[in-house]
Design a protein around this motif. Sequence first.
Motif, PDB file in Angstrom:
ATOM      1  N   ASP A  50      -0.756   3.280  -6.725  1.00  0.00           N
ATOM      2  CA  ASP A  50       0.483   3.266  -7.042  1.00  0.00           C
ATOM      3  C   ASP A  50       1.581   3.720  -6.085  1.00  0.00           C
ATOM      4  O   ASP A  50       3.035   3.892  -6.257  1.00  0.00           O
ATOM      5  N   GLY A  51       1.123   4.240  -4.949  1.00  0.00           N
ATOM      6  CA  GLY A  51       1.907   4.980  -3.892  1.00  0.00           C
ATOM      7  C   GLY A  51       2.673   3.943  -3.053  1.00  0.00           C
ATOM      8  O   GLY A  51       2.560   2.936  -3.238  1.00  0.00           O
ATOM      9  N   CYS A  52       3.706   4.532  -2.267  1.00  0.00           N
ATOM     10  CA  CYS A  52       4.311   3.720  -1.491  1.00  0.00           C
ATOM     11  C   CYS A  52       3.597   2.755  -0.240  1.00  0.00           C
ATOM     12  O   CYS A  52       2.464   3.357   0.013  1.00  0.00           O
ATOM     13  N   ALA A  53       4.023   1.717   0.296  1.00  0.00           N
ATOM     14  CA  ALA A  53       3.558   0.997   1.235  1.00  0.00           C
ATOM     15  C   ALA A  53       3.088   2.110   2.391  1.00  0.00           C
ATOM     16  O   ALA A  53       4.029   2.687   2.924  1.00  0.00           O
ATOM     17  N   VAL A  54       1.828   1.970   3.082  1.00  0.00           N
ATOM     18  CA  VAL A  54       1.580   2.821   4.212  1.00  0.00           C
ATOM     19  C   VAL A  54       0.670   1.854   5.029  1.00  0.00           C
ATOM     20  O   VAL A  54       0.023   1.148   4.594  1.00  0.00           O
ATOM     21  N   SER A  55       0.905   1.805   6.123  1.00  0.00           N
ATOM     22  CA  SER A  55       0.199   1.113   7.120  1.00  0.00           C
ATOM     23  C   SER A  55      -1.077   1.651   7.609  1.00  0.00           C
ATOM     24  O   SER A  55      -1.432   2.992   7.289  1.00  0.00           O
ATOM     25  N   THR A  56      -2.052   0.819   8.177  1.00  0.00           N
ATOM     26  CA  THR A  56      -3.359   1.416   8.509  1.00  0.00           C
ATOM     27  C   THR A  56      -3.368   2.360   9.630  1.00  0.00           C
ATOM     28  O   THR A  56      -3.748   3.499   9.417  1.00  0.00           O
ATOM     29  N   GLU A  57      -2.363   2.133  10.444  1.00  0.00           N
ATOM     30  CA  GLU A  57      -2.291   3.240  11.744  1.00  0.00           C
ATOM     31  C   GLU A  57      -1.525   4.824  11.102  1.00  0.00           C
ATOM     32  O   GLU A  57      -2.181   5.795  11.458  1.00  0.00           O
ATOM     33  N   ALA A  58      -0.670   4.325  10.077  1.00  0.00           N
ATOM     34  CA  ALA A  58      -0.173   5.649   9.447  1.00  0.00           C
ATOM     35  C   ALA A  58      -1.108   6.439   8.508  1.00  0.00           C
ATOM     36  O   ALA A  58      -1.264   7.730   8.667  1.00  0.00           O
ATOM     37  N   LEU A  59      -1.947   5.858   7.933  1.00  0.00           N
ATOM     38  CA  LEU A  59      -3.066   6.455   7.095  1.00  0.00           C
ATOM     39  C   LEU A  59      -4.003   7.223   8.253  1.00  0.00           C
ATOM     40  O   LEU A  59      -4.277   8.423   7.661  1.00  0.00           O
ATOM     41  N   LEU A  60      -4.668   6.588   9.053  1.00  0.00           N
ATOM     42  CA  LEU A  60      -5.226   7.176  10.104  1.00  0.00           C
ATOM     43  C   LEU A  60      -4.657   8.282  10.867  1.00  0.00           C
ATOM     44  O   LEU A  60      -5.331   9.346  10.954  1.00  0.00           O
ATOM     45  N   LYS A  61      -3.473   8.171  10.823  1.00  0.00           N
ATOM     46  CA  LYS A  61      -2.755   9.315  11.900  1.00  0.00           C
ATOM     47  C   LYS A  61      -2.611  10.563  10.735  1.00  0.00           C
ATOM     48  O   LYS A  61      -2.645  11.556  11.157  1.00  0.00           O
ATOM     49  N   GLN A  62      -2.323  10.347   9.426  1.00  0.00           N
ATOM     50  CA  GLN A  62      -2.226  11.389   8.421  1.00  0.00           C
ATOM     51  C   GLN A  62      -3.629  12.137   8.388  1.00  0.00           C
ATOM     52  O   GLN A  62      -3.708  13.439   8.522  1.00  0.00           O
ATOM     53  N   ALA A  63      -4.824  11.270   8.317  1.00  0.00           N
ATOM     54  CA  ALA A  63      -6.031  11.960   8.456  1.00  0.00           C
ATOM     55  C   ALA A  63      -6.297  12.696   9.699  1.00  0.00           C
ATOM     56  O   ALA A  63      -6.862  13.903   9.781  1.00  0.00           O
ATOM     57  N   ASP A  64      -5.614  12.142  10.774  1.00  0.00           N
ATOM     58  CA  ASP A  64      -5.930  12.776  12.346  1.00  0.00           C
ATOM     59  C   ASP A  64      -5.365  14.341  12.152  1.00  0.00           C
ATOM     60  O   ASP A  64      -5.730  15.140  12.724  1.00  0.00           O
ATOM     61  N   ASN A  65      -4.033  14.079  11.538  1.00  0.00           N
ATOM     62  CA  ASN A  65      -3.153  15.344  11.628  1.00  0.00           C
ATOM     63  C   ASN A  65      -3.792  16.448  10.860  1.00  0.00           C
ATOM     64  O   ASN A  65      -3.724  17.636  11.030  1.00  0.00           O
ATOM     65  N   ALA A  66      -4.462  16.075   9.601  1.00  0.00           N
ATOM     66  CA  ALA A  66      -5.121  16.846   8.751  1.00  0.00           C
ATOM     67  C   ALA A  66      -6.213  17.556   9.532  1.00  0.00           C
ATOM     68  O   ALA A  66      -6.694  18.683   9.284  1.00  0.00           O
ATOM     69  N   MET A  67      -6.964  16.910  10.209  1.00  0.00           N
ATOM     70  CA  MET A  67      -8.152  17.174  11.110  1.00  0.00           C
ATOM     71  C   MET A  67      -7.572  18.299  11.896  1.00  0.00           C
ATOM     72  O   MET A  67      -8.464  19.412  12.151  1.00  0.00           O
ATOM     73  N   TYR A  68      -6.675  18.056  12.591  1.00  0.00           N
ATOM     74  CA  TYR A  68      -6.242  18.962  13.605  1.00  0.00           C
ATOM     75  C   TYR A  68      -5.378  20.193  13.097  1.00  0.00           C
ATOM     76  O   TYR A  68      -5.385  21.235  13.435  1.00  0.00           O
ATOM     77  N   SER A  69      -5.039  19.914  11.780  1.00  0.00           N
ATOM     78  CA  SER A  69      -4.605  21.137  10.968  1.00  0.00           C
ATOM     79  C   SER A  69      -5.664  22.259  10.611  1.00  0.00           C
ATOM     80  O   SER A  69      -5.713  23.369  11.037  1.00  0.00           O
ATOM     81  N   ALA A  70      -6.908  21.708  10.356  1.00  0.00           N
ATOM     82  CA  ALA A  70      -8.055  22.281   9.996  1.00  0.00           C
ATOM     83  C   ALA A  70      -8.650  22.944  11.458  1.00  0.00           C
ATOM     84  O   ALA A  70      -8.991  24.162  11.285  1.00  0.00           O
ATOM     85  N   LYS A  71      -8.432  22.278  12.407  1.00  0.00           N
ATOM     86  CA  LYS A  71      -8.977  22.655  13.802  1.00  0.00           C
ATOM     87  C   LYS A  71      -7.903  23.997  14.129  1.00  0.00           C
ATOM     88  O   LYS A  71      -8.499  24.830  14.691  1.00  0.00           O
ATOM     89  N   TRP A  72      -6.735  23.751  14.091  1.00  0.00           N
ATOM     90  CA  TRP A  72      -5.562  24.779  14.594  1.00  0.00           C
ATOM     91  C   TRP A  72      -5.865  26.011  13.779  1.00  0.00           C
ATOM     92  O   TRP A  72      -5.530  27.105  14.242  1.00  0.00           O
TER      93      TRP A  72
END
Length: 779
Positions: free
Chosen positions: A454-476
């Motif tokens: 039910d969420g708003c539209a999100v692109s494939t690149e944006a979803l991958l970028k979100q997961a990437d940012n979360a991973m770097y948040s864990a690393k940071w």
Amino acid sequence: MPTGRATVLIAAAGAAIAMWLISDWAPPAVLARVDSGLYVLAPCVAAGSAAWAARSSSGRQRLAWLCMLFGLIGWTIGAASVVRFEAFWSGHTLSTAQTWTFVLFPIGFGAAVLLFPTGLTRRYLGRFLLDATIVAGSFFLVFWLVVMDEVYRAAGPGEGLTQMLPAVYAAMEIAVVTLALLLVVRGPSDQRATLTLLTVGLVGVILSDGVYTYISVHGAYAHGSLVDTGWIAGMFLIAIAALSSRQPTAPAPKVRTESAWASVWLPGITAVLVVLAATTEPVADLTSRPVLVLGACLALAIFARQFLAISDNQRLLREAAAQALRDPLTGVGNYTLFNDRLTEAMLRRERDGVPVAVMVLDLNDFKLVNDSYGHPAGDRLLRLVGDRISEVVRPADTVARLGGDEFAVVMAGDIEDAQRIARRVAGAFGASFVVDGHELAIRPSAGFAFADADGCAVSTEALLKQADNAMYSAKWAGSGGLHVYTADMASVRVDRELFRTTGVPERSGSTVLTLLSELRRAVQRSELTLVYQPQFRLQTGDLVGFEALVRWPQPDGTVLMPGDFLPMVRRNGMMDEVTDLVLRKACVDAARWQAAGIHASVAVNLFAPLLAHATAPGRAAAALSASGLPPSSLTVEITEHMVLGDLEQTREVLRQLRERQIRVAIDDFGTGYSTLSYLRELPCDELKLDPEFIAPVLIDPTAAAVVRAVVGLAQVLGITTVAEGVENAHTAAWLRQHGCDIAQGYFYGRPITFDGVIDRFGPAPCVTPATAPASAKSN
């Protein structure tokens, strides 16, 4: 007699006999008797050699030589019958119906050829046999047109079946020699010499059989002619092959028949021979029933062979397409497959409302494995990581390696189930990886992002970028683990390639090389500084020590924290220099404050892999000796969640440190997966409880029970417990009540410089806990 000498002797005797038979030096009667004797003796020698080879072999090879022995015995019996009949019945030969034991030779030989360990897989067995059928059928058709058609036409009434026996025998021999030829060009190199000798020997026997059949049609045959040379030489070659064979020491490599050149040129050559033979024969011979039947069978075999070839080509195309989507090192999907599956899942979300989740993992300190144990060990570790992730995900989930030490998982379906799978993947790294005998405790930093139905539209690149940012948040954050993407992570710009190279965020006006050069100069000039966080005994409130924390002052007045530059230190091989610098400065400062009347020890964090080096105790002792600090005033802290590759060597180094009266502490206890095993495996004096481990004790009964259990276990083991990150009086009181020994944190004081240590804890030290905001974090 050794097999080498026997082989040479047989070869020499065979050559001498062949020259004697060809030269025609002896009278015909003598030549016939000697030739008849050799006609029986040669297969006897070959049979004896095959028996020896079977006795010296095992497995399939032994069974192959036993089948060869069976065929040679049949041939020997037939040869003895021929010679006996000629000797007692006025030189007349046996009829074809009375020489049936010769048929055992091609049967045994063919079974032996198929049983030799040549690496032929079941998948290609049908294609291989069809190749042999086509080639053998073509040769036999040529043989029929040149020789056997006359035998067939010369047969009287009722003799057709009897006269067909030589044709059947010839067909079997041609089929066997075809199998042998194909295996010679396709088989492994260690079997090629044996197969070649067997094939050449068989060709000699077959040629003599063909000439014998042709002579028998046109006139009487008697022993002593050149025909016998092929039989005798062929049997001697088979004997040499048996005596020179060796049992393979390793399994035969798998044969890929579609890549063998014999599949191309051998059937083509036989087709040319058929055409040439057909041009020399009259039309009546070409339209006889045997030729038509043989031609139809050959055409059917060629059709079946082409059908298999097309099927194999289609299978190879499918395999090539699948391999193009697989990472060649780990066997999981590559970035192309990951992107395809993620795009497909996002389209399905838009069409059917199925939620999509992405998990991205990066292995912490993977470069250390390559640097310490070599890139092959790193490759083996990546394969183990890929296997472990694949084992815990669902069959419908897609695991891929995006590059380097980074993996990702695409999950479709319920978000809670996807989060459960993501936690299970992160938890799968709880057990160490064993690579080349080294136990590697590797932890990932993982990011998780999702797009619900039910969420708003999100692109494939944006979803991958979100997961990437979360991973770097864990690393940071420095603690690794799994971080779920939140909106506030989008406001922090993370330069992916810069972080992967150095471990630090992008700074305005500084490139990676510039920052690295500045860090090298700072280390060389000892520009890194130390601050000290005080530690107090909980029961008395007395100052007992300081933890040394490294800082990097910048020209603009700012200060970089350890998390800002230590990843770059590790990745660029400067940890030894930084460790020596910190040890030297900490020991000098501790000696100075003790001289000023401050009776407190100093604790220094050491990079855990350095403890696997035998030089670590000497380096610590050198820093103590240069400063004059007593060894008991130095505590070496090892970070529990770092890679500890060689536990045996690490245990020995820690033992030597304690023998020198240097204390050992396990830092960040409660953040890793192997803490209890480290308590068992590693000798230590202190256990430092991580702030995240003790923070919930006031509100979470389960967390409080776990901390009480750990403190109690440490007391039983005689280990001092140190609580890190204590931020309020209530937590300090709880820890004091439940037996924790020492505490540090903002409640007791922020990290201070050496001058601050002298000012605050000098001749009239103030030990009253300093107040701090509840949200402050320990550094």
